[in-house]
Design a protein around this motif. Sequence first.
Motif, short mmCIF file in Angstrom:
data_model
loop_
_atom_site.label_atom_id
_atom_site.label_comp_id
_atom_site.label_asym_id
_atom_site.label_seq_id
_atom_site.Cartn_x
_atom_site.Cartn_y
_atom_site.Cartn_z
N LEU A 17 0.82 -1.20 0.00
CA LEU A 17 0.00 0.00 0.00
C LEU A 17 0.86 1.26 0.00
O LEU A 17 0.57 2.23 -0.71
CB LEU A 17 -0.93 0.00 1.22
CG LEU A 17 -2.07 -1.01 1.19
CD1 LEU A 17 -2.78 -1.07 2.54
CD2 LEU A 17 -3.08 -0.68 0.09
N PHE A 60 -6.74 4.95 5.86
CA PHE A 60 -6.89 3.59 5.33
C PHE A 60 -6.76 2.64 6.51
O PHE A 60 -5.74 2.62 7.20
CB PHE A 60 -5.79 3.31 4.30
CG PHE A 60 -6.06 2.11 3.43
CD1 PHE A 60 -6.03 0.83 3.95
CD2 PHE A 60 -6.33 2.27 2.08
CE1 PHE A 60 -6.29 -0.28 3.15
CE2 PHE A 60 -6.58 1.16 1.26
CZ PHE A 60 -6.55 -0.11 1.80
N ARG A 62 -6.14 -0.87 7.92
CA ARG A 62 -5.60 -2.17 7.56
C ARG A 62 -5.78 -3.19 8.69
O ARG A 62 -5.52 -4.37 8.53
CB ARG A 62 -4.12 -1.99 7.30
CG ARG A 62 -3.43 -2.62 6.13
CD ARG A 62 -4.14 -3.60 5.30
NE ARG A 62 -3.84 -4.99 5.65
CZ ARG A 62 -4.60 -6.00 5.32
NH1 ARG A 62 -5.72 -5.84 4.66
NH2 ARG A 62 -4.27 -7.23 5.65
N TYR A 90 -11.70 4.22 5.20
CA TYR A 90 -11.67 3.20 4.15
C TYR A 90 -11.06 1.92 4.72
O TYR A 90 -9.89 1.93 5.10
CB TYR A 90 -10.84 3.72 2.99
CG TYR A 90 -10.91 2.93 1.70
CD1 TYR A 90 -11.91 3.19 0.76
CD2 TYR A 90 -9.97 1.96 1.39
CE1 TYR A 90 -11.94 2.49 -0.44
CE2 TYR A 90 -10.01 1.26 0.20
CZ TYR A 90 -11.00 1.55 -0.72
OH TYR A 90 -11.04 0.85 -1.90
N ASN A 91 -11.85 0.86 4.85
CA ASN A 91 -13.28 0.74 4.71
C ASN A 91 -14.02 1.54 5.79
O ASN A 91 -13.49 1.76 6.88
CB ASN A 91 -13.69 -0.73 4.83
CG ASN A 91 -13.84 -1.43 3.50
OD1 ASN A 91 -14.37 -0.87 2.55
ND2 ASN A 91 -13.38 -2.67 3.44
N ILE A 196 -14.07 -4.67 -5.37
CA ILE A 196 -13.79 -3.26 -5.11
C ILE A 196 -14.86 -2.43 -5.79
O ILE A 196 -15.05 -2.53 -7.00
CB ILE A 196 -12.40 -2.83 -5.62
CG1 ILE A 196 -11.29 -3.65 -4.96
CG2 ILE A 196 -12.17 -1.34 -5.37
CD1 ILE A 196 -9.89 -3.32 -5.46
N ASP A 246 -16.99 -0.79 0.77
CA ASP A 246 -16.19 -0.29 -0.35
C ASP A 246 -15.45 -1.42 -1.05
O ASP A 246 -15.47 -1.52 -2.28
CB ASP A 246 -15.18 0.75 0.13
CG ASP A 246 -15.83 2.04 0.58
OD1 ASP A 246 -16.80 2.45 -0.06
OD2 ASP A 246 -15.36 2.64 1.57
N TYR A 247 -14.76 -2.23 -0.28
CA TYR A 247 -14.04 -3.36 -0.85
C TYR A 247 -14.07 -4.51 0.16
O TYR A 247 -14.23 -4.29 1.36
CB TYR A 247 -12.60 -3.00 -1.21
CG TYR A 247 -11.66 -2.89 -0.04
CD1 TYR A 247 -10.86 -3.98 0.34
CD2 TYR A 247 -11.55 -1.71 0.69
CE1 TYR A 247 -9.99 -3.89 1.42
CE2 TYR A 247 -10.68 -1.62 1.77
CZ TYR A 247 -9.91 -2.69 2.13
OH TYR A 247 -9.05 -2.61 3.20
N TRP A 271 -4.51 -10.19 0.94
CA TRP A 271 -4.55 -10.55 -0.49
C TRP A 271 -3.19 -11.04 -1.00
O TRP A 271 -2.97 -11.14 -2.19
CB TRP A 271 -5.05 -9.37 -1.34
CG TRP A 271 -4.13 -8.18 -1.39
CD1 TRP A 271 -3.09 -7.99 -2.26
CD2 TRP A 271 -4.15 -7.02 -0.55
NE1 TRP A 271 -2.46 -6.79 -2.01
CE2 TRP A 271 -3.10 -6.17 -0.97
CE3 TRP A 271 -4.97 -6.61 0.51
CZ2 TRP A 271 -2.84 -4.95 -0.36
CZ3 TRP A 271 -4.71 -5.40 1.12
CH2 TRP A 271 -3.66 -4.58 0.69
N LEU A 286 -6.74 -0.76 -4.96
CA LEU A 286 -7.31 -0.25 -3.71
C LEU A 286 -6.99 1.23 -3.53
O LEU A 286 -7.88 2.03 -3.18
CB LEU A 286 -6.79 -1.06 -2.52
CG LEU A 286 -7.35 -2.47 -2.36
CD1 LEU A 286 -6.57 -3.24 -1.31
CD2 LEU A 286 -8.83 -2.42 -1.99
N ASP A 289 -8.96 3.37 -5.91
CA ASP A 289 -10.34 3.53 -5.48
C ASP A 289 -10.44 4.46 -4.28
O ASP A 289 -11.36 5.28 -4.17
CB ASP A 289 -10.95 2.17 -5.15
CG ASP A 289 -12.43 2.26 -4.83
OD1 ASP A 289 -13.20 2.70 -5.72
OD2 ASP A 289 -12.83 1.93 -3.70
N PHE A 290 -9.50 4.31 -3.37
CA PHE A 290 -9.42 5.19 -2.19
C PHE A 290 -9.37 6.65 -2.62
O PHE A 290 -10.11 7.50 -2.11
CB PHE A 290 -8.17 4.80 -1.38
CG PHE A 290 -7.86 5.66 -0.20
CD1 PHE A 290 -8.28 5.31 1.07
CD2 PHE A 290 -7.11 6.82 -0.34
CE1 PHE A 290 -7.96 6.08 2.17
CE2 PHE A 290 -6.78 7.61 0.75
CZ PHE A 290 -7.21 7.23 2.03
#
Length: 296
Positions: A17, A60, A62, A90-91, A196, A246-247, A271, A286, A289-290
Amino acid sequence: MKIPIFTDDPGWHGARLKEAFAKHDIEAVYLSLQDCVIDLNGAQPSIRIPNFDTLPPAVFVRGVSGGTMQQVVTRLNVLHMLSMLNVNIYNDVKAIERTVDKAMTSFLLQKNGVATPATWVSESRVQVESFRQLAKQNNQVLVLKPLFGSQGLGVRQLSISETLPVPMQQFVDGVYYLQQFVETSDTPHDYRVFVIRGNVVAAMKRIGSTWVNNVAAGGRCERVELDESHEMVALAIQAALALDIDYCGVDIIQSTSGEYYVLEVNSVPAWKGLQSVSNVDIAHLLVDDFLCKLKL
């Protein structure tokens, strides 16, 4: 711009990320939720985030580490309060809460017509024993899962002759979450479908060395190509919509009779295994999209 990544263990995912954010000239900073401060000393409430003089436009998430009930509630409250202070999460914290609790996930899946195995949740051992008798009459095998948990930890098949774990045993913690075991037609396997913003971006088959297929539990990954017409695509998207997320990583299994069922929906999915068999760069998708959510 600096963006916090809330995690207590950045590891491989955090590095991916951070690299993806850097391509947009954004510095990603690893932080723990437990280091944030709810500051109600001034005229207006504020959340103090280490290394940030002002609140960032977004964060974000995690990971939300475990702890006592008070600790977990406080960490989630930090996210809720940041959201109330117009910081994008996010999420979204509500989606995280809905998915970290398997009972709520199962409830919302069924309420929204998403196929999921028969499930029972209760604190009462008397009621749980009645579920087991019903399962026996229907020739069902039950799986006992921790209400909160991931990576297959604490998951076990529960035979009708087996003594029910005591209420406060590790992983049970006073609540019994029982789900019908879904048998597959060949070597035990299930699927992880990554969604996503309402689109399936990658998928894999997880083949277990036992009936537990999680990669963390020794599952082997195989790439799966899904076109838009595949039943699992629609099912995964329906699951994400049901959780308003969101994802997510959607875990799907196919029974011996051919039906597909959603087992779980993960709001902070790993992932690494999926990336090893995918052509797309999931971390970059990700982050894109963020940033799209922020219109940056």
